[in-house]
Design an enzyme around this catalytic site. Structure first.
Site, PDB file in Angstrom:
ATOM      1  N   THR A  16       0.852   4.103  -2.988  1.00  0.00           N
ATOM      2  CA  THR A  16       0.578   5.527  -2.816  1.00  0.00           C
ATOM      3  C   THR A  16       1.743   6.372  -3.321  1.00  0.00           C
ATOM      4  OG1 THR A  16       1.392   5.472  -0.511  1.00  0.00           O
ATOM      5  CG2 THR A  16      -0.967   5.179  -0.861  1.00  0.00           C
ATOM      6  N   ALA A  63       0.835  -1.202   0.000  1.00  0.00           N
ATOM      7  CA  ALA A  63       0.000   0.000   0.000  1.00  0.00           C
ATOM      8  C   ALA A  63       0.872   1.255   0.000  1.00  0.00           C
ATOM      9  CB  ALA A  63      -0.939   0.000   1.196  1.00  0.00           C
ATOM     10  N   TYR A  64       1.929   1.234   0.799  1.00  0.00           N
ATOM     11  CA  TYR A  64       2.859   2.361   0.832  1.00  0.00           C
ATOM     12  C   TYR A  64       3.450   2.601  -0.552  1.00  0.00           C
ATOM     13  CZ  TYR A  64       6.858   5.227   2.262  1.00  0.00           C
ATOM     14  OH  TYR A  64       7.787   6.232   2.381  1.00  0.00           O
ATOM     15  N   GLY A  65       3.935   1.533  -1.194  1.00  0.00           N
ATOM     16  CA  GLY A  65       4.511   1.671  -2.521  1.00  0.00           C
ATOM     17  C   GLY A  65       3.506   2.172  -3.539  1.00  0.00           C
TER      18      GLY A  65
END
Length: 262
Positions: free
Chosen positions: A170, A166-168
Site C-alpha cells: 500500500t 500488504a503494508y509495504g
C-alpha cells in the site's frame, strides 16, 4: 522565487498557513501537529480516536498554538471529506495537508495474512490518501488557490517487505499516487510529495517489536546512523516539504531513514 511566496530567513516555516493533519492522535502525526503549530500554522487534527486528538490539541494550545480536531475514519469517504470541509469552515481556507494516517498489519508472510486484514490495510493506507488528496485539492482550489500536500510512505515500500507485505504494497502504491498527483496538479501550483520514514519510534513500531522481540535492534543495526528516529524528525521533513522553502520540489519520495537504504 518564481510564482511563489518569498520566505525570509528566520521566518517560521508555515507562517499563515492552514494545515490538515491525518493520523494526528499519536506518533508522527502528533509530533507534526505540535511542530506545524510552532512553525506558525493553524492546524486541524484528524484521526479516529477523539481522546487522543483532544490531548494533542490541548498540548498545542498550551504551547500557544492554534488547533482544533475532528474525528475522521480514513476508510470512509464522507468522513474524509467532512474533515477537509471542517478545516475550511474553521479557518476559511486550506493551504497544506499532511496525509499521515495509516494502519499496520500483523507481521508475517503474505499467505498468513487474513483477507479481512488485507482489506483493512488497503482501505486505510491506500484508499484513505486517495480520498484525502481529492478532497484537499478541491479545497485548495476554491480557497488558497495554491498549496502543498505530503503523504506518509515508508522505506518499506522501496524494496521487498516480507515481514509487512500488504503494508509495504500500500505504501508503494502511495508513492505512485504521489507522483501522479504531482504531475496532475503541478500546473495549478499544487505540489505533492511524500516522506518515507525509516525506523521511527511510534506506537506501531513498538507493537511490532513487542510481537517480534528484537525488531528495533535489528533495524537499527541496518541503519548507518545506528538508531531509530524520533517522530519529530519525520515531522520536520514533512514541514519543509509543505513550506514555501521547498517551492521547486514536487513528485518526490523523500527518504528519512538514517541512511538505511543508502
Amino acid at each position: 522565487m518564481n510564482d511563489t511566496t518569498s520566505v525570509l530567513p528566520g521566518t517560521r516555516l508555515l507562517d499563515g498557513k492552514v494545515a490538515l493533519i491525518t493520523g494526528a492522535g499519536r506518533g508522527i502525526g502528533a509530533a507534526a501537529a505540535r511542530l506545524f503549530a510552532r512553525e506558525g500554522a493553524r492546524v486541524l487534527l484528524a484521526a479516529r480516536t477523539e481522546e487522543q486528538l483532544q490531548r494533542v490539541r490541548d498540548a498545542v494550545r498550551a504551547d500557544g498554538g492554534t488547533a482544533d480536531h475532528v474525528v475522521c475514519d480514513l476508510a470512509d469517504a464522507d468522513s474524509v471529506r467532512g474533515a477537509v470541509d471542517r478545516a475550511v469552515e474553521l479557518y476559511g481556507r486550506l493551504d497544506v495537508a499532511f496525509n499521515n494516517g495509516a494502519t499496520g498489519q500483523p507481521p508475517g508472510p503474505m499467505d498468513q495474512l487474513s483477507e479481512a486484514d488485507f482489506d483493512r490495510v488497503c482501505a486505510v493506507n491506500l484508499k484513505g490518501p486517495w480520498l484525502a488528496m481529492n478532497a484537499e485539492v478541491a479545497a485548495i482550489r476554491r480557497t488558497a488557490g495554491r498549496g502543498a500536500l505530503v503523504n506518509t510512505s515508508s522505506v518499506g515500500s522501496l524494496l521487498a517487505n516480507p515481514a509487512l507485505p500488504a503494508y509495504g504494497a500500500t505504501k508503494r502504491a502511495v508513492n505512485s499516487l504521489t507522483a501522479s498527483a504531482a504531475a496532475t496538479y503541478g500546473p495549478e501550483g499544487i505540489r505533492v510529495n511524500a516522506v518515507a520514514p525509516g525506523t521511527t519510534l511510534t506506537e506501531m513500531l513498538r507493537a511490532w517489536d513487542d510481537e517480534s522481540p528484537g525488531t528495533i535492534d535489528r533495524l537499527n543495526a541496518q541503519t548507518p546512523l545506528g538508531r531509530a528516529a524520533d517522530p519529530e524528525e519525520i515531522a520536520q521533513a514533512a514541514a519543509w516539504l509543505l513550506s514555501d522553502r521547498s517551492s521547486y520540489v514536487t513528485g518526490t519520495v523523500l527518504r528519512v531513514d538514517g541512511g538505511m537504504w543508502a
